[in-house]
Motif scaffolding. Structure first.
Motif, PDB file in Angstrom:
ATOM      1  N   GLY A  87      28.691 -52.957  32.162  1.00  0.00           N
ATOM      2  CA  GLY A  87      28.727 -54.388  32.418  1.00  0.00           C
ATOM      3  C   GLY A  87      27.360 -54.937  32.721  1.00  0.00           C
ATOM      4  O   GLY A  87      26.397 -54.203  32.934  1.00  0.00           O
ATOM      5  N   VAL A  93      31.832 -53.300  35.774  1.00  0.00           N
ATOM      6  CA  VAL A  93      32.970 -53.849  35.059  1.00  0.00           C
ATOM      7  C   VAL A  93      33.646 -54.910  35.920  1.00  0.00           C
ATOM      8  O   VAL A  93      33.892 -54.727  37.099  1.00  0.00           O
ATOM      9  CB  VAL A  93      33.967 -52.731  34.700  1.00  0.00           C
ATOM     10  CG1 VAL A  93      35.265 -53.325  34.172  1.00  0.00           C
ATOM     11  CG2 VAL A  93      33.352 -51.813  33.659  1.00  0.00           C
ATOM     12  N   HIS A  97      35.429 -57.929  31.397  1.00  0.00           N
ATOM     13  CA  HIS A  97      35.749 -56.742  30.621  1.00  0.00           C
ATOM     14  C   HIS A  97      37.254 -56.502  30.550  1.00  0.00           C
ATOM     15  O   HIS A  97      37.773 -56.046  29.531  1.00  0.00           O
ATOM     16  CB  HIS A  97      35.054 -55.521  31.219  1.00  0.00           C
ATOM     17  CG  HIS A  97      33.585 -55.494  30.982  1.00  0.00           C
ATOM     18  ND1 HIS A  97      32.694 -56.092  31.831  1.00  0.00           N
ATOM     19  CD2 HIS A  97      32.847 -54.963  29.973  1.00  0.00           C
ATOM     20  CE1 HIS A  97      31.477 -55.929  31.359  1.00  0.00           C
ATOM     21  NE2 HIS A  97      31.533 -55.256  30.239  1.00  0.00           N
ATOM     22  N   GLU A 158      32.092 -48.211  23.083  1.00  0.00           N
ATOM     23  CA  GLU A 158      33.273 -49.050  23.277  1.00  0.00           C
ATOM     24  C   GLU A 158      34.400 -48.246  23.916  1.00  0.00           C
ATOM     25  O   GLU A 158      35.123 -48.751  24.774  1.00  0.00           O
ATOM     26  CB  GLU A 158      33.736 -49.644  21.950  1.00  0.00           C
ATOM     27  CG  GLU A 158      34.900 -50.616  22.114  1.00  0.00           C
ATOM     28  CD  GLU A 158      35.224 -51.366  20.839  1.00  0.00           C
ATOM     29  OE1 GLU A 158      36.416 -51.461  20.498  1.00  0.00           O
ATOM     30  OE2 GLU A 158      34.282 -51.857  20.191  1.00  0.00           O
ATOM     31  N   GLN A 161      33.620 -47.891  27.542  1.00  0.00           N
ATOM     32  CA  GLN A 161      33.859 -49.155  28.239  1.00  0.00           C
ATOM     33  C   GLN A 161      35.343 -49.330  28.545  1.00  0.00           C
ATOM     34  O   GLN A 161      35.729 -49.690  29.663  1.00  0.00           O
ATOM     35  CB  GLN A 161      33.374 -50.334  27.397  1.00  0.00           C
ATOM     36  CG  GLN A 161      33.561 -51.689  28.079  1.00  0.00           C
ATOM     37  CD  GLN A 161      33.459 -52.840  27.097  1.00  0.00           C
ATOM     38  OE1 GLN A 161      34.297 -52.979  26.206  1.00  0.00           O
ATOM     39  NE2 GLN A 161      32.418 -53.644  27.236  1.00  0.00           N
ATOM     40  N   SER A 162      36.206 -49.077  27.557  1.00  0.00           N
ATOM     41  CA  SER A 162      37.646 -49.199  27.770  1.00  0.00           C
ATOM     42  C   SER A 162      38.122 -48.233  28.840  1.00  0.00           C
ATOM     43  O   SER A 162      38.938 -48.579  29.699  1.00  0.00           O
ATOM     44  CB  SER A 162      38.392 -48.939  26.455  1.00  0.00           C
ATOM     45  OG  SER A 162      38.069 -49.917  25.490  1.00  0.00           O
ATOM     46  N   VAL A 165      37.267 -49.642  32.213  1.00  0.00           N
ATOM     47  CA  VAL A 165      38.142 -50.736  32.630  1.00  0.00           C
ATOM     48  C   VAL A 165      39.495 -50.201  33.090  1.00  0.00           C
ATOM     49  O   VAL A 165      40.032 -50.601  34.125  1.00  0.00           O
ATOM     50  CB  VAL A 165      38.336 -51.752  31.487  1.00  0.00           C
ATOM     51  CG1 VAL A 165      39.385 -52.789  31.864  1.00  0.00           C
ATOM     52  CG2 VAL A 165      37.021 -52.437  31.149  1.00  0.00           C
TER      53      VAL A 165
END
Length: 200
Positions: A87, A93, A97, A158, A161-162, A165
């Motif tokens: 982030g 995050v 997000h 990506e 990142q997921s 989150v």
């Protein structure tokens, strides 16, 4: 900030607060300081608004990245990974997000969202490929297919990142960044650079 920007911000807040299933124009209007009729004036439908949100995400992130084409290409890739995974804010995050993950989850069922995500992804992959090309031209990176690397790198950041989150504090964020740096970015370096014996 334009009215359109304010509506997009209100949409992200509403998406975070209510989730996609309960996201309505009325819920967005509750987060918007001005008349709800302005939302309908600027956007034909919720789908149109959400597609615009995804486009805004790309523009804002590229602005936050402040990529310097003259900087070391390995550093550019690492900074990009850190911003995507962790982030851009001080707290990592955030609701932004989370809202983005909500939109991605709906893409298989919403053609407009899927098309905009595909456009965003193409821009990202080309940006990454350009960094790799710069590194090859500068003699910092070994000869690889920039598009192939970009697809792999994009998927890695990506996915991390997921993961971040979804799991929050339990996500292996630092380990993911370390792995991306060691197994992807450093592997791009020419042999002398990788072993720390760069020629003078």
């Amino acid at each position: 900030m334009t009215t359109g920007d304010e509506i997009v911000d209100a949409t992200f807040t509403a998406l975070y607060e209510h989730g996609y299933a309960d996201l309505t124009m009325a819920a967005i209007g509750e987060e918007f300081d001005k008349s709800t009729s302005l939302i309908h004036y600027h956007f034909d439908s919720k789908e149109d608004l959400l597609a615009t949100c995804l486009e805004t995400i790309l523009d804002d992130f590229l602005d936050d990245l402040e990529d310097d084409p003259d900087a070391d290409p390995a550093d550019r890739l690492l900074r990009l990974a850190e911003l995507v995974v962790g982030g851009t804010g001080d707290n990592g995050v955030d609701e932004f997000h989370t809202a983005l993950l909500e939109l991605r989850a709906q893409a298989p069922y919403d053609e407009a969202l899927r098309e905009q995500l595909a456009r965003n992804d193409a821009v990202w992959r080309e940006h990454i490929a350009d960094i790799v090309r710069d590194g090859i031209e500068q003699g910092r990176f070994r000869e690889v297919d920039p598009e192939h690397f970009a697809a792999l790198f994009r998927s890695a950041i990506e996915g991390a990142q997921s993961h971040n989150v979804i799991l929050g504090e339990d996500a292996p964020c630092e380990e993911a960044i370390a792995g991306i740096e060691e197994l992807l970015i450093r592997e791009l370096l020419v042999e002398d650079e990788r072993t720390g014996d760069a020629a003078a």
